[in-house]
Motif scaffolding. Structure first.
Motif, PDB file in Angstrom:
ATOM      1  N   ILE A 271       7.637  34.348  19.807  1.00  0.00           N
ATOM      2  CA  ILE A 271       7.450  33.951  18.409  1.00  0.00           C
ATOM      3  C   ILE A 271       6.684  35.012  17.622  1.00  0.00           C
ATOM      4  N   VAL A 272       7.211  35.313  16.456  1.00  0.00           N
ATOM      5  CA  VAL A 272       6.487  36.115  15.463  1.00  0.00           C
ATOM      6  C   VAL A 272       6.194  35.169  14.309  1.00  0.00           C
ATOM      7  N   ILE A 273       4.927  35.054  13.951  1.00  0.00           N
ATOM      8  CA  ILE A 273       4.582  34.141  12.857  1.00  0.00           C
ATOM      9  C   ILE A 273       3.973  34.947  11.718  1.00  0.00           C
ATOM     10  N   MET A 274       4.443  34.682  10.512  1.00  0.00           N
ATOM     11  CA  MET A 274       3.936  35.387   9.332  1.00  0.00           C
ATOM     12  C   MET A 274       3.620  34.318   8.298  1.00  0.00           C
ATOM     13  N   GLY A 275       2.424  34.382   7.723  1.00  0.00           N
ATOM     14  CA  GLY A 275       2.045  33.270   6.854  1.00  0.00           C
ATOM     15  C   GLY A 275       1.271  33.663   5.613  1.00  0.00           C
ATOM     16  N   ALA A 276       1.211  32.698   4.711  1.00  0.00           N
ATOM     17  CA  ALA A 276       0.391  32.769   3.500  1.00  0.00           C
ATOM     18  C   ALA A 276      -0.055  31.340   3.212  1.00  0.00           C
ATOM     19  N   HIS A 277      -1.216  31.196   2.577  1.00  0.00           N
ATOM     20  CA  HIS A 277      -1.674  29.814   2.407  1.00  0.00           C
ATOM     21  C   HIS A 277      -1.222  29.204   1.088  1.00  0.00           C
ATOM     22  N   LEU A 278      -0.833  27.945   1.222  1.00  0.00           N
ATOM     23  CA  LEU A 278      -0.267  27.185   0.117  1.00  0.00           C
ATOM     24  C   LEU A 278      -1.362  26.633  -0.798  1.00  0.00           C
ATOM     25  N   ASP A 279      -2.501  26.277  -0.229  1.00  0.00           N
ATOM     26  CA  ASP A 279      -3.561  25.684  -1.044  1.00  0.00           C
ATOM     27  C   ASP A 279      -4.202  26.743  -1.936  1.00  0.00           C
ATOM     28  N   ALA A 280      -4.763  26.290  -3.031  1.00  0.00           N
ATOM     29  CA  ALA A 280      -5.413  27.208  -3.967  1.00  0.00           C
ATOM     30  C   ALA A 280      -6.494  26.449  -4.710  1.00  0.00           C
ATOM     31  N   TRP A 281      -7.631  27.079  -4.908  1.00  0.00           N
ATOM     32  CA  TRP A 281      -8.668  26.431  -5.707  1.00  0.00           C
ATOM     33  C   TRP A 281      -8.124  26.135  -7.089  1.00  0.00           C
ATOM     34  N   ASP A 282      -8.687  25.100  -7.688  1.00  0.00           N
ATOM     35  CA  ASP A 282      -8.000  24.421  -8.773  1.00  0.00           C
ATOM     36  C   ASP A 282      -8.506  24.744 -10.170  1.00  0.00           C
ATOM     37  N   LEU A 283      -9.368  25.732 -10.341  1.00  0.00           N
ATOM     38  CA  LEU A 283      -9.721  26.110 -11.707  1.00  0.00           C
ATOM     39  C   LEU A 283      -8.556  26.858 -12.342  1.00  0.00           C
ATOM     40  N   GLY A 284      -7.974  27.768 -11.575  1.00  0.00           N
ATOM     41  CA  GLY A 284      -6.767  28.468 -12.015  1.00  0.00           C
ATOM     42  C   GLY A 284      -5.553  27.838 -11.374  1.00  0.00           C
ATOM     43  N   THR A 285      -4.476  28.619 -11.230  1.00  0.00           N
ATOM     44  CA  THR A 285      -3.249  28.069 -10.650  1.00  0.00           C
ATOM     45  C   THR A 285      -2.826  28.808  -9.376  1.00  0.00           C
ATOM     46  N   GLY A 286      -3.724  29.663  -8.856  1.00  0.00           N
ATOM     47  CA  GLY A 286      -3.477  30.240  -7.533  1.00  0.00           C
ATOM     48  C   GLY A 286      -2.227  31.090  -7.445  1.00  0.00           C
ATOM     49  N   ALA A 287      -2.105  32.070  -8.340  1.00  0.00           N
ATOM     50  CA  ALA A 287      -0.964  32.990  -8.264  1.00  0.00           C
ATOM     51  C   ALA A 287      -1.269  34.139  -7.312  1.00  0.00           C
ATOM     52  N   LEU A 288      -2.402  34.820  -7.545  1.00  0.00           N
ATOM     53  CA  LEU A 288      -2.789  35.929  -6.666  1.00  0.00           C
ATOM     54  C   LEU A 288      -3.226  35.387  -5.309  1.00  0.00           C
ATOM     55  N   ASP A 289      -3.892  34.250  -5.353  1.00  0.00           N
ATOM     56  CA  ASP A 289      -4.457  33.652  -4.135  1.00  0.00           C
ATOM     57  C   ASP A 289      -3.973  32.221  -4.027  1.00  0.00           C
ATOM     58  N   ASN A 290      -2.813  31.974  -3.502  1.00  0.00           N
ATOM     59  CA  ASN A 290      -1.993  32.896  -2.770  1.00  0.00           C
ATOM     60  C   ASN A 290      -0.532  32.563  -3.007  1.00  0.00           C
ATOM     61  N   GLY A 291      -0.268  31.992  -4.215  1.00  0.00           N
ATOM     62  CA  GLY A 291       1.096  31.574  -4.517  1.00  0.00           C
ATOM     63  C   GLY A 291       2.115  32.703  -4.391  1.00  0.00           C
TER      64      GLY A 291
END
Ligand SMILES: [Zn+2]
Length: 496
Positions: A271-291
């Motif tokens: 298995i090769v696993i590659m990921g990014a996190h879906l959750d984002a702090w809620d003051l902004g909308t989480g584009a850079l981190d990590n949408g």
């Protein structure tokens, strides 16, 4: 197939086209990688997905309704692309969401009401608010606490911060906050108020506490108001801070990672696993981190499927949850997939925004670098790439590292990441969509490459992981993030 790239590429990529992406072949599958890269550089829903996730769903802290919507959205996007995907439950240790936060500063002849944000795991106040004396705690250094002495007791401590400009500054901010919180606890302060470290009165929030056990209010105060308050305090005007923090808190609950899978053709158990996190702090909308990088994962899976490519190993695209609240989703994955960890050849994370990927953190495992460089050959025109061979704490490679699984984290040019980190201003328009597409091509080459390339490493034992710790500053990083104890007592990470 030299012409394919020309056909598939976007009009805004002439400089890339002028430089061959791929200067040498690297085996029988180089055509597949080239086709994948060309597809990703073409007209795909990558940017539309980012816009939907950020503008429509918005901020999506784990535990919120918006977070649940983002889980369903991600599942649907994988499935719409024909990628088999499932949501995998894991337990979050506690619920913490800010409902609202407000504050008024009062002194003789002075009253003003700046904007504030609660730091994660801040205690709530009484429903009608609480009042505390506000004292000047300087930069929160040991000397500052000596100067404060008993005046810190029962007071809110206003801490001056330098302006955050880059990722190095961010690590300093985290390290300082951990020490300040410890000193504040020892001084029996009521809590800490951090001067916002961002320009234009931008508010943000990120973990500076010891997590759900925190009992004190913790605030970020907009920068201009914090400077005004410090001037008043330093000229002799005593100030009181009236603060109301309405916090939705609760016991442990289940959250979900979303895992998309492309089954391997000849080595499906690896298995090769590659990921990014879906959750984002809620003051902004989480584009850079990590949408941005969530949309990237979905798009790479989508193009592999659309082209009908058959990687040798199984590739899992992981959209982690609970990252911002302690890397909890990827930790949950390492628990529920414990039996498969020996077969995880590589665990990659992309989590530092939309600046150009300029290399990878390779975790203090030099054996990874030659294989990584081979995977990057098809995109060498998007380089140069310079790897940094140190272990880093702070994103979802962490529990793989503690389990001895080879892991990498994409490094990026800072671009707009630092000033917008976890802030109101982390919005869709902060991400350079052209660069995001180029980054997607880079990550596609890496993930597909690791699904094909021969590797000569195995999972590290606990002794080998300890060796890595003693040869690096890993222990210090773990202490900064409040993660050391769980490793030391054996509750988190490889046991043998
Ligand atoms: Zn992140």
């Amino acid at each position: 197939m030299p012409n394919l790239r020309v056909v598939a590429c976007l009009a805004f990529l002439p400089c890339v086209l002028a430089t061959p992406l791929h200067s040498q072949t690297n085996g029988s599958d180089s055509n597949d990688v080239d086709r994948l890269i060309a597809a990703i550089l073409g007209d795909t829903p990558l940017i539309d997905d980012l816009q939907a996730l950020t503008d429509k769903i918005g901020g999506r802290a784990t535990g919120s309704e918006a977070n649940l919507r983002s889980v369903e959205w991600a599942l649907q996007r994988f499935q719409h692309a024909g990628v088999s995907a499932s949501k995998e439950g894991f337990m979050m240790p506690a619920l913490w969401l800010e409902r609202s936060a407000s504050a008024t500063l009062r002194g003789e002849g002075v009253s003003f009401s700046p904007k504030v944000a609660a730091m994660p795991w801040s205690a709530a106040t009484a429903p009608d608010g609480d009042s505390y004396p506000l004292v000047d705690a300087g930069t929160g250094s040991a000397d500052d606490f000596d100067r404060l002495g008993a005046t810190a007791r029962g007071a809110l401590l206003l801490v001056e911060t330098p302006m955050l400009t880059d990722i190095a500054g961010l690590f300093v901010e985290y390290t300082e906050a951990a020490m300040i919180e410890q000193r504040a606890a020892e001084a029996n302060a009521a809590g800490v108020v951090y001067m916002a470290s961002r320009p234009s009165n931008t508010l943000y929030r990120h973990n500076a506490s010891y997590g759900p056990g925190n009992q004190r209010p913790m605030l970020v105060l907009e920068r201009d108001a914090a400077l005004r308050a410090l001037r008043l305090l330093r000229r002799g005007t005593a100030l009181t801070l009236d603060v109301t923090l309405d916090i939705d808190s609760g016991p442990e609950y289940e959250s979900y990672n979303v895992i998309g899978e492309i089954r391997g053709s000849t080595r499906p158990d690896e298995i090769v696993i590659m990921g990014a996190h879906l959750d984002a702090w809620d003051l902004g909308t989480g584009a850079l981190d990590n949408g941005a990088n969530v949309a990237m994962m979905i798009d790479i899976a989508r193009q592999i499927r659309r082209l009908g490519l058959e990687p040798a190993r199984t590739i899992r695209f992981a959209l982690w949850n609970g990252e911002e609240q302690g890397l909890v989703g990827s930790y949950g994955y390492t628990l529920s997939h414990q039996d498969e960890l020996d077969d995880h050849v590589m665990a990659g994370s992309v989590d530092i925004g939309c600046g150009r990927i300029n290399g990878f953190f390779t975790g203090g495992r030099p054996e990874i670098i030659p294989a990584l460089d081979r995977t990057l050959e098809p995109v060498e025109g998007l380089g140069p790439f310079q790897h940094i061979d140190v272990p880093i704490v702070g994103t979802d490679n962490y529990d793989f590292m503690l389990e001895g699984v080879a892991n990498i984290v994409a490094n990026h040019e800072p671009a707009t990441y630092g000033p917008n980190y976890h802030a109101r201003s982390d919005q869709f328009h902060q991400c350079d969509s052209q660069q995001l597409r180029l980054n997607a091509a880079i990550v596609a080459a890496v993930v597909y490459g690791f699904a094909e390339v021969d590797v000569d490493w195995t999972r590290q034992t606990r002794a080998e992981i300890e060796e890595l710790m003693s040869a690096s500053d890993l222990e210090q990083q773990m202490r900064t993030f409040g993660l050391w104890e769980a490793w030391e007592d054996g509750s988190r990470g490889r046991s043998n």
